[in-house]
Design an enzyme around this catalytic site. Structure first.
Site, PDB file in Angstrom:
ATOM      1  CG  ASP A 304     -10.017  82.514 -54.932  1.00  0.00           C
ATOM      2  OD1 ASP A 304     -10.533  82.245 -56.037  1.00  0.00           O
ATOM      3  OD2 ASP A 304     -10.668  82.656 -53.883  1.00  0.00           O
ATOM      4  CG  ASP A 341       0.827 104.683 -55.288  1.00  0.00           C
ATOM      5  OD1 ASP A 341       0.109 104.228 -54.379  1.00  0.00           O
ATOM      6  OD2 ASP A 341       0.806 104.264 -56.455  1.00  0.00           O
ATOM      7  CB  ILE A 380      -4.306 109.004 -63.973  1.00  0.00           C
ATOM      8  CG1 ILE A 380      -4.344 108.240 -65.298  1.00  0.00           C
ATOM      9  CG2 ILE A 380      -3.066 109.873 -63.904  1.00  0.00           C
ATOM     10  CD1 ILE A 380      -4.337 109.125 -66.501  1.00  0.00           C
ATOM     11  CG  ASP A 519     -16.128  83.328 -53.135  1.00  0.00           C
ATOM     12  OD1 ASP A 519     -16.148  83.105 -54.362  1.00  0.00           O
ATOM     13  OD2 ASP A 519     -15.244  83.976 -52.555  1.00  0.00           O
TER      14      ASP A 519
END
Lengths: 679, 562
Positions: A304, A341, A380, A519
């Protein structure tokens, strides 16, 4: 790791009990699992009976026979000892696992929602239990409600807590782990005695060890060679009789035992156990020996992208302002928008602004700023500070929420964003008070050193395929940067499964790792499916290995461990067979010397006497087992130098070495026992 | 050793090597059913044969059916040959008036020719009628060689195919090998031999008066037609007791060369067929390299030992005892090595009279399967390649693969069985022979040399070689029966596991090669297979060899003889 290995190998706590085990393993039922050593035990028993008869009848020169018989038994004991040491290392680990499985109390929920306390081992699959802070999760299960941080140190050795929550790919919990905060409701999926930890204990103890296909084939070869040497030896009395001589049974037995491949026969199961053990030390659990062997054979590795080839999180690499805006302005706004953030992407923006433009991190509180968090609706986030609002987010989300009253050109922003996507990056638009400032270039960071790893894999003959949900353009850019051989873009679980089937149809063995429920089919189809421990129950059950650290990069090491296991078997087999030449030269002249003194010309080692020659050969044969225990436990080192170079290297060491070492070894032992006057 | 001797040896080797590619190409086309130069003539014949036998040319067989067909064919061949020998007294083409062959000798001979061993316990010119020689022995010379080629084709297909249930059609392989390969070459070769003076007639033996006035019966018959297939098919059963040392079998230097070249021609070309069919001729050349190196070392060793002679005699000029002066030491040494390494057993001199080491090499060459006859050589060397790949292949860290086929439990088991069967027959029967009066009484010499005579006989039989050491009187019930059993073991305990491997391999997928795959073409691989052959093959027989030629040699260096 190597250091701790060797330290543990000579740990008295393992060696001392192993001596006892070596005797316990003389049980015929346990010996019967190993054809070569079983044969040695049978002839040892036989010669012991003959020796006892000689002692009772007062035959002459029994001193020599006593020593040979003793060394025959040592040969068997050393083989048992090797196996016991290998198992002992696993047992130490099992012991610590067992401690975590100590009596637990479970809060069994009834239909009505209240619970009663029951013993943990009385739970059945389907029961639902409540687990609260401080509680040990009583058995394996799936979280059906709630979210909690869980300490899984018991199985992973990693003390940092992990989050387990209902739904999604992190819903599996393991019995024996401890909830640290919040609560979860768990539906039990494993019956008592067959939980994950139970399986781990059985695996590391070697109790459930089944022989892997290669090991079975090798056992057939060894049994076949044993048969060939039975023929070579049982016909000797007749040949000798023709020449007018006789060969004592004890000498025939000595020749036979030294010729049959006792070295590899003795160490074979230790090698297998040690291979499993190496994986366990690596925090990977293989559900079968077959899986470990298959790992060595892997031709294609599906990896991956996220988390394996690239760092899990993208990082800000560049600020690209619109015309008329400076980079500094954009960087400043971007940093302000990201101050609160806490995502890795957000932090990387702050760091980039600081490192590249010298904008120092500011404190939200001192700025008196108001944080506007990310929501799934707006997509946002940003801040309101000093009366202005700064926002950042996905380009189309930002464009959609632009104030239509402010006239501005969005085409330039769109162009920059497209450019970034082509380079394999993700664009984030930044806007202040409704005015577009520019784009933050978030880049997928390819892990350091991964390119070299892939080059190494290529030298091992393994093809790497990157699996990603990105569009083909982005995928191609990252694939080129990382140096993988191929990629599968915009991959769905079905495509992944198809790819595995295609490769397998070409006769290739495929390895992959995965964690999600979707998976599971691919994990089951792959020859080596490594499930992440953080994954779902479905994924864990579909794979044939579980990585307790949930680190997909480890697939590469798993392949190496598989190769190491096969190499160690091959090397010791070659060594064992090559040894026979010297043993023949030691024993054959000694055996026939009484009636063909001319054969002393074959005594190239110049051994002191027929008795010392025979005894030296059998002592060498026994001691070499002990000498090779460390090698069989640590494994022959794998080097990615191509099969041809690897073969010539190993042939030189174990083939040529196998021919020469016993000449020196037998000579040395001969000098030693002659000096000690043992014969 | 002389320069002249080496030049003759090199001429032979040059021709043998030069023939490998063209012949390999031709046999490949024949065995895969492609058109060849001879198709216009032979295709109608082939079709008539299939129609008569009710064989569907395009229907292939599972390995067990292939094996059943081969076994059935062999049993019938044995029965016919036995019957012809027993009844020859009343059958035509018997000018010398030969009576029925003694039962145990007929049993031995029937097995011997059916298994491509061609061990001869009898004296040809004093036992067999022309009918027996032609319709019995010569026919088996052809078809037993073709059966070997068929077995080789089966295992070659096993490697060349993937996901296949079948390994070919035994009847088609047998027919094509005989019709397109063996017959045309033999017709051509026989004419050459006749031109060189080998008799080909059905006349009665000529009685001549010698210079001294004595009477001599000069045996003759259809010799040339049997000579050619005897060597081409690696059979080795002579028309006359003296085999290729007899001036009627091998009159000139040219016939000697033709014999030597035909022994190696198809046997070696079959490995080229192998390389072509698995899609990489280098794979075939690697196995030819294995054989080439062993044979070269053998030639040097024998030539050296014979050239040096016995130091105790103190004679210059080497050991000429038992050799034809026409051929000398070089060509006799060469013949001894070639005939034992290609499982032929024809002789142009008496091996019993060779030096201990000179005799050790032919003996050892028969013991190791990579040196085998037409077809058997292919599967002998493939068995050792499989075992070598399995032992050493693990050392590159993968499940061993050979030509993209994973070598797993089943293949290993069958390879071990194939190695075990013939070895067991040699050791057990030799041990029996040297322990009981029935066995001992046939040995001509005392001491280790006598032991070697018995060991050589069983080694020759159990490896379907047929080479006689001489010095042993083998036409006794004991040896006829035990050697017959050894020949059966050598043929079928080898070919049955080989067909099982062929079936298992054909059913497998072919894994594409990568950088992690063990290379099976270079010098390293050649050295590996040689090493495993010498160690595994050699160690099996080390005690026996030590008590035979080795002790004899060591005694000789001390000036002792037996």
């Amino acid at each position: 790791m190597d250091q701790s290995n060797s330290a543990r190998m000579f740990d008295a706590r393992i060696l001392v009990p192993a001596i006892g085990d070596a005797f316990r393993k003389l049980d015929p039922r346990s010996l019967a699992r190993n054809p070569v050593m079983f044969v040695v035990a049978v002839v040892s028993a036989l010669t012991t009976v003959l020796l006892l008869r000689d002692l009772l009848t007062g035959a002459e020169r029994t001193g020599f026979s006593v020593q040979v018989v003793a060394w025959l038994w040592f040969t068997v004991l050393f083989a048992n000892f090797a196996e016991a040491v290998a198992e002992g290392r696993g047992k130490a680990q099992a012991e610590s696992l067992r401690r975590t499985r100590s009596e637990t109390q479970a809060k069994l929920l009834s239909e009505g929602g209240d619970f009663r306390i029951v013993p943990g081992n009385s739970l059945k699959p389907g029961d639902v239990v409540l687990v609260e802070p401080g509680d040990i999760i009583p058995s394996d299960g799936e979280v059906i409600a709630g979210v909690a941080s869980v300490n899984e140190a018991a199985i992973t050795g990693e003390s940092a807590p992990v989050i387990r929550e209902s739904g999604g790919d992190r819903s599996a919990v393991t019995g024996g782990t401890q909830v640290l905060s919040d609560w979860i409701k768990v539906r039990i999926t494993a019956a008592a005695g067959s939980t994950f930890i139970d399986k781990m204990i059985a695996l590391v103890e070697g109790a459930e060890r089944q022989k892997a296909p290669n090991e079975i084939a090798l056992n057939i070869l060894l049994a076949g060679m044993t048969l060939i040497f039975v023929l070579a030896v049982v016909t000797i009395p007749s040949f000798a009789g023709y020449a007018g001589g006789q060969v004592p049974v004890i000498v025939l037995v000595a020749l036979f035992v030294t010729l049959i491949p006792t070295t590899i026969g003795a160490l074979l199961s230790a090698i297998g156990i040690a291979g499993m053990d190496r994986l366990v030390r690596f925090n990977v659990l293989a559900m079968s020996g077959r899986a470990v062997e298959a790992a060595g054979d892997v031709d294609t590795l599906l990896l991956d992208k996220t988390g394996t080839i690239t760092l899990g999180n993208r990082q800000a690499a560049e600020f690209r302002p619109l015309r008329g805006i400076t980079e500094l302005e954009l960087a400043d706004a971007a940093q302000l928008a990201s101050l609160a953030d806490e995502t890795p992407e957000g932090r990387s923006i702050t760091v980039l602004a600081k490192e590249k433009y010298g904008i120092r991190g500011r404190d939200m509180a001192s700025l008196n700023a108001q944080f506007v968090p990310f929501t799934a609706q707006t997509r946002i986030s940003g801040v309101d500070v000093d009366g202005s609002s700064i926002r950042k987010g996905a380009v189309e989300a930002v464009l959609r929420q632009l104030d239509p009253t402010i006239r501005q050109d969005t085409r330039e922003l769109q162009r920059i964003a497209d450019d970034i996507a082509k380079q394999g990056g993700t664009p984030l638009a930044v806007v202040r008070d409704g005015r577009l400032l520019g784009v933050i270039y978030l880049k997928d960071i390819v892990k350091g050193g991964i390119r070299e790893r892939f080059a190494e894999l290529r030298r091992m003959g393994i093809r790497t395929v990157m699996i990603t949900g990105d569009n083909p353009m982005t995928a191609a850019a990252i694939a080129a940067e990382a140096g993988v051989d191929d990629f599968l873009a915009q991959a769905t679980p079905e495509m992944k499964l198809d790819l595995i089937r295609q490769e397998q149809a070409k006769g290739k063995l495929v390895a992959m790792c995965g964690d999600g429920t979707n998976d599971a089919p691919a994990l089951a189809q792959a020859d080596v499916g490594v499930a992440m421990n953080t994954g779902t129950v479905a994924a864990r059950e579909a794979g044939n290995m579980v990585d307790l650290d949930s680190d997909p990069t480890k697939l590469i090491e798993v392949v190496e461990i598989g190769k190491q296991l096969l190499m160690t078997r091959g090397a010791l087999t070659t060594f064992s067979i090559a040894n026979d030449i010297a043993k023949y030269f030691a024993i054959i002249p000694a055996m026939f010397l009484a009636f063909y003194p001319q054969l002393s010309g074959l005594n190239v080692m110049g051994l002191a006497s027929p008795e010392s020659a025979i005894l030296s050969a059998i002592i060498f044969n026994a001691l070499i087992i002990v000498a090779l225990i460390p090698l069989s436990l640590q494994g022959v080192k794998y080097r990615a130098i191509g099969a041809g170079a690897l073969l010539s290297r190993n042939l030189l060491v174990y083939g040529l070495g196998g021919i020469l070492v016993p000449f020196a070894g037998i000579k040395f032992i001969d000098m030693a026992i002659s000096a000690m006057g043992l014969v | 050793m002389t320069i002249n001797g080496w030049v003759q040896i090199l001429i032979f080797l040059g021709i043998a090597v030069a023939l490998i590619r063209p012949l390999g190409g031709y046999i490949t086309r024949v065995m895969t059913g492609e058109r060849t130069l001879l198709s216009p003539v032979l295709l109608p014949v082939e079709q008539i044969l299939y129609r008569a036998a009710g064989t569907d040319r395009d229907r292939e067989q599972h390995w067990t059916d292939y094996m059943a067909a081969m076994l059935m064919f062999s049993v019938v061949g044995f029965g016919l040959l036995y019957a012809i020998q027993r009844l020859q007294g009343g059958l035509p083409l018997n000018p010398a008036g030969m009576g029925a062959v003694e039962p145990t000798s007929a049993f031995n001979t029937a097995i011997s020719f059916m298994t491509n061993t061609n061990w001869q316990g009898y004296v040809g010119e004093a036992t067999m009628s022309y009918l027996t020689q032609m319709s019995g022995l010569t026919v088996q010379n052809f078809v037993s060689a073709a059966v070997g080629m068929a077995g080789a084709m089966a295992i070659i297909r096993g490697f060349a195919r993937a996901d296949s249930r079948t390994v070919g059609n035994f009847w088609v392989d047998l027919t094509r090998a005989t019709l397109y390969v063996l017959l045309p070459i033999c017709i051509l070769g026989s004419l050459l031999l006749v031109w060189q003076g080998v008799p080909q007639n059905l006349g009665a033996y000529t009685v001549a008066t010698t210079l001294e006035g004595g009477q001599q019966t000069i045996a003759q018959g259809p010799v040339a037609s049997q000579m050619m297939i005897k060597h081409l098919g690696t059979n080795g059963g002579g028309f006359f007791n003296a085999n290729a040392a007899h001036p009627f079998e091998n009159p000139t230097a040219l016939t000697n060369l033709i014999h030597l070249v035909s022994i190696f021609s198809v046997s070696l070309a079959m490995l080229n067929v192998f390389g072509r069919m698995v899609g990489n001729p280098r794979q075939g050349w690697a196995l030819l390299g294995v054989i080439g190196v062993i044979v070269l070392v053998g030639i040097v060793a024998v030539y050296w030992a014979e050239g040096a002679g016995n130091p105790a005699l103190g004679l210059a000029g080497g050991n000429m005892e038992g050799k034809e002066t026409r051929f000398g030491i070089a060509l006799s040494s060469l013949f001894a090595v070639v005939t034992t390494s290609a499982s032929t057993g024809a002789v142009s001199g008496m091996h019993d009279s060779m030096m201990p080491l000179g005799g050790l090499v032919p003996l050892f060459f028969m013991m190791i399967p990579p040196l085998g006859g037409i077809g058997a050589g292919v599967y002998g060397v493939l068995i050792y390649a499989i075992v070598s790949v399995f032992i050493a292949g693990l050392m590159v860290g993968r499940t061993p693969e050979y030509l993209g086929k994973k070598i797993e439990g089943r293949e290993v088991k069958m390879a071990i069985l194939a190695m075990l069967g013939p070895s067991a027959a040699v050791l057990i029967l030799t041990a029996l022979a040297v322990a009981i009066p029935a066995g001992l009484s046939s040995l001509q010499d005392a001491g280790p040399h006598g032991f070697t005579e018995a060991l050589y006989a069983f080694t020759s039989a159990a490896n379907n070689n047929g080479s006689a050491f001489a010095g042993i009187s083998a036409n006794t019930p004991f040896y006829n029966i035990t050697l017959g059993l050894a020949m059966l073991a050598g043929r079928f305990l080898l070919i049955i596991p080989v067909l099982a491997i062929a079936g298992a391999l054909a059913a497998k997928k072919t894994v594409p090669a990568s950088a992690g795959t063990l290379p099976t073409t270079g010098p390293l691989f050649i050295g590996l297979v040689i090493g495993i052959t010498l160690i595994v093959g050699g160690l099996t027989f080390f005690p026996a060899l030590a008590l035979g030629p080795v002790v004899e040699h060591l005694a000789m260096t001390l000036g002792q003889t037996f």
